[in-house]
Design an enzyme around this catalytic site. Structure first.
Site, PDB file in Angstrom:
ATOM      1  N   HIS A 261       0.835  -1.191   0.000  1.00 37.52           N
ATOM      2  CA  HIS A 261       0.000   0.000   0.000  1.00 37.52           C
ATOM      3  C   HIS A 261       0.877   1.251   0.000  1.00 37.52           C
ATOM      4  CE1 HIS A 261      -3.907  -2.075   1.611  1.00 37.52           C
ATOM      5  NE2 HIS A 261      -3.345  -2.697   0.579  1.00 37.52           N
ATOM      6  N   GLU A 263       0.814   3.807   1.910  1.00 33.82           N
ATOM      7  CA  GLU A 263       1.278   4.147   3.253  1.00 33.82           C
ATOM      8  C   GLU A 263       2.468   3.270   3.657  1.00 33.82           C
ATOM      9  OE1 GLU A 263      -3.312   4.199   3.436  1.00 33.82           O
ATOM     10  OE2 GLU A 263      -1.729   3.311   2.207  1.00 33.82           O
ATOM     11  N   CYS A 291      -2.726  -0.935   7.383  1.00 34.69           N
ATOM     12  CA  CYS A 291      -1.841   0.236   7.374  1.00 34.69           C
ATOM     13  C   CYS A 291      -1.996   1.050   8.657  1.00 34.69           C
ATOM     14  CB  CYS A 291      -2.130   1.110   6.156  1.00 34.69           C
ATOM     15  SG  CYS A 291      -1.552   0.399   4.593  1.00 34.69           S
TER      16      CYS A 291
END
Length: 353
Positions: A261, A263, A291
């Site tokens: 992801h 993040e 996350c």
């Protein structure tokens, strides 16, 4: 602040200017016309049809050229000014030199503008052109090389679609847009970093959605990230992630997903030693549960996101327990805005469009 308003005949330029003058204390600056009056502004007998809202010689401050106008406003840029006299790109290029200038376009369906123009002709005891002739004149006004209006409309920061004939409805929609917001001139820190996150998202190779992230400390970017497969692995949009390419629904088959992801990438890039108290994570989409756990673990103080996600409540609970502030940021609206739709939504009524 100087707001320039451009648009076709009877689109509503003068009405928007009047709103700014009457409700927000703007003053009008008037630029002399240096190009011939387009045929779309004339009656069937080729007589110019005046606009009742056009400024008279007593209204506003008049200028013969755009350079003089710009010099005048530059010395008074903290005041509020508006002009409806941006008719070609040569004028626009001069005004765009200044950071206090905003271009707004106003448009409406050609049939709506024709009906308004017919009413204007009737008020002045003039015969309007037929619809077919009005359409031809309108096309010439928009697409004629060099002086055509279409390039201006597309370059506007805010493009208003004004298809309603209700002045009250139009003004109600304009109020909701907050045209005088200073963030339209210079982005706030939130807007600045969120735009960087959105830019990072354009590098995403994930087949599911584009997500971008920016990690900030003391108003300085520590790292950026976007979602996609790990370094050395075939990109997701080239078939590298079986889950994303199979079109699985959100929250399912996560054990087969190879994509990191946005993040995660930003956190990995920064490293724990660079993330301290006060660090803020900006993401164009609200972080997922996985996350959020990592965000809490590395000591992020605040998460700012633009678009919600289907696990917002779980994310919020985790971050709240970890004393991480979570908030959504909504910048001033840009792009195309349908004033009729906005009014109906504000009143919780069906759209008139």
């Amino acid at each position: 602040m100087l707001i320039g308003i451009c648009g076709g005949i009877c689109a509503g330029k003068s009405s928007v200017a009047s709103y700014l003058i009457e409700e927000h204390g703007f003053k009008r600056v008037v630029l002399a016309r240096t190009i011939p009056t387009p045929s779309v502004e004339k009656s069937a007998s080729e007589i110019h049809v005046p606009d009742d809202e056009e400024p008279s010689i007593e209204d506003g401050v008049h200028f013969e050229d755009v350079e003089t106008l710009l010099d005048f406003v530059t010395k008074r840029w903290r005041e509020r000014w508006v002009t409806t006299d941006i008719r070609d790109e040569s004028v626009l290029e001069v005004l765009l030199r200044r950071p206090f200038f905003i271009l707004v376009s106003v448009d409406a369906p050609v049939t709506v503008r024709w009906e308004r123009f017919k009413a204007r002709c009737a008020k002045n005891a003039l015969t309007p052109p037929e619809l077919s002739d009005f359409v031809l004149r309108n096309d010439e006004h928009l697409y004629l090389p060099i002086t055509g209006l279409a390039p201006l409309l597309h370059r506007a920061q805010l493009r208003l679609l004004n298809s309603s004939n209700s002045l009250a409805a139009m003004r109600a929609s304009l109020r909701s847009l907050d045209l005088t917001n200073e963030e339209r001139l210079r982005p706030s820190w939130d807007q600045y970093f969120m735009q960087l996150a959105s830019l990072a998202a354009q590098r995403s190779n994930c087949m599911k959605r584009r997500v971008g992230c920016v990690l900030v400390r003391e108003k300085r970017v520590i790292s950026t990230g976007y979602n996609g497969t790990p370094r050395g692995v075939v990109n997701c949009n080239s078939g590298g992630c079986p889950r994303c390419n199979a079109g699985e629904h959100a929250g399912t088959s996560l054990d087969t997903c190879l994509c990191l992801h946005a993040e995660e990438n930003a956190l990995l890039e920064a490293g724990r030693e660079r993330i301290r108290d006060g660090s803020i994570l900006y993401c164009n989409t609200c972080p997922c549960l996985t996350c959020s756990v990592k965000i809490a673990q590395v000591g992020i103080s605040e998460v700012v996101y633009a678009t919600g996600y289907n696990v917002d409540t779980t994310t919020a609970a985790i971050l709240r327990e970890a004393n991480v502030k979570l908030r959504q940021y909504s910048p001033p609206r840009e792009g195309l805005v349908d004033l009729t739709f906005d009014t109906a939504r504000a009143l919780n009524e069906p759209s008139l469009a």
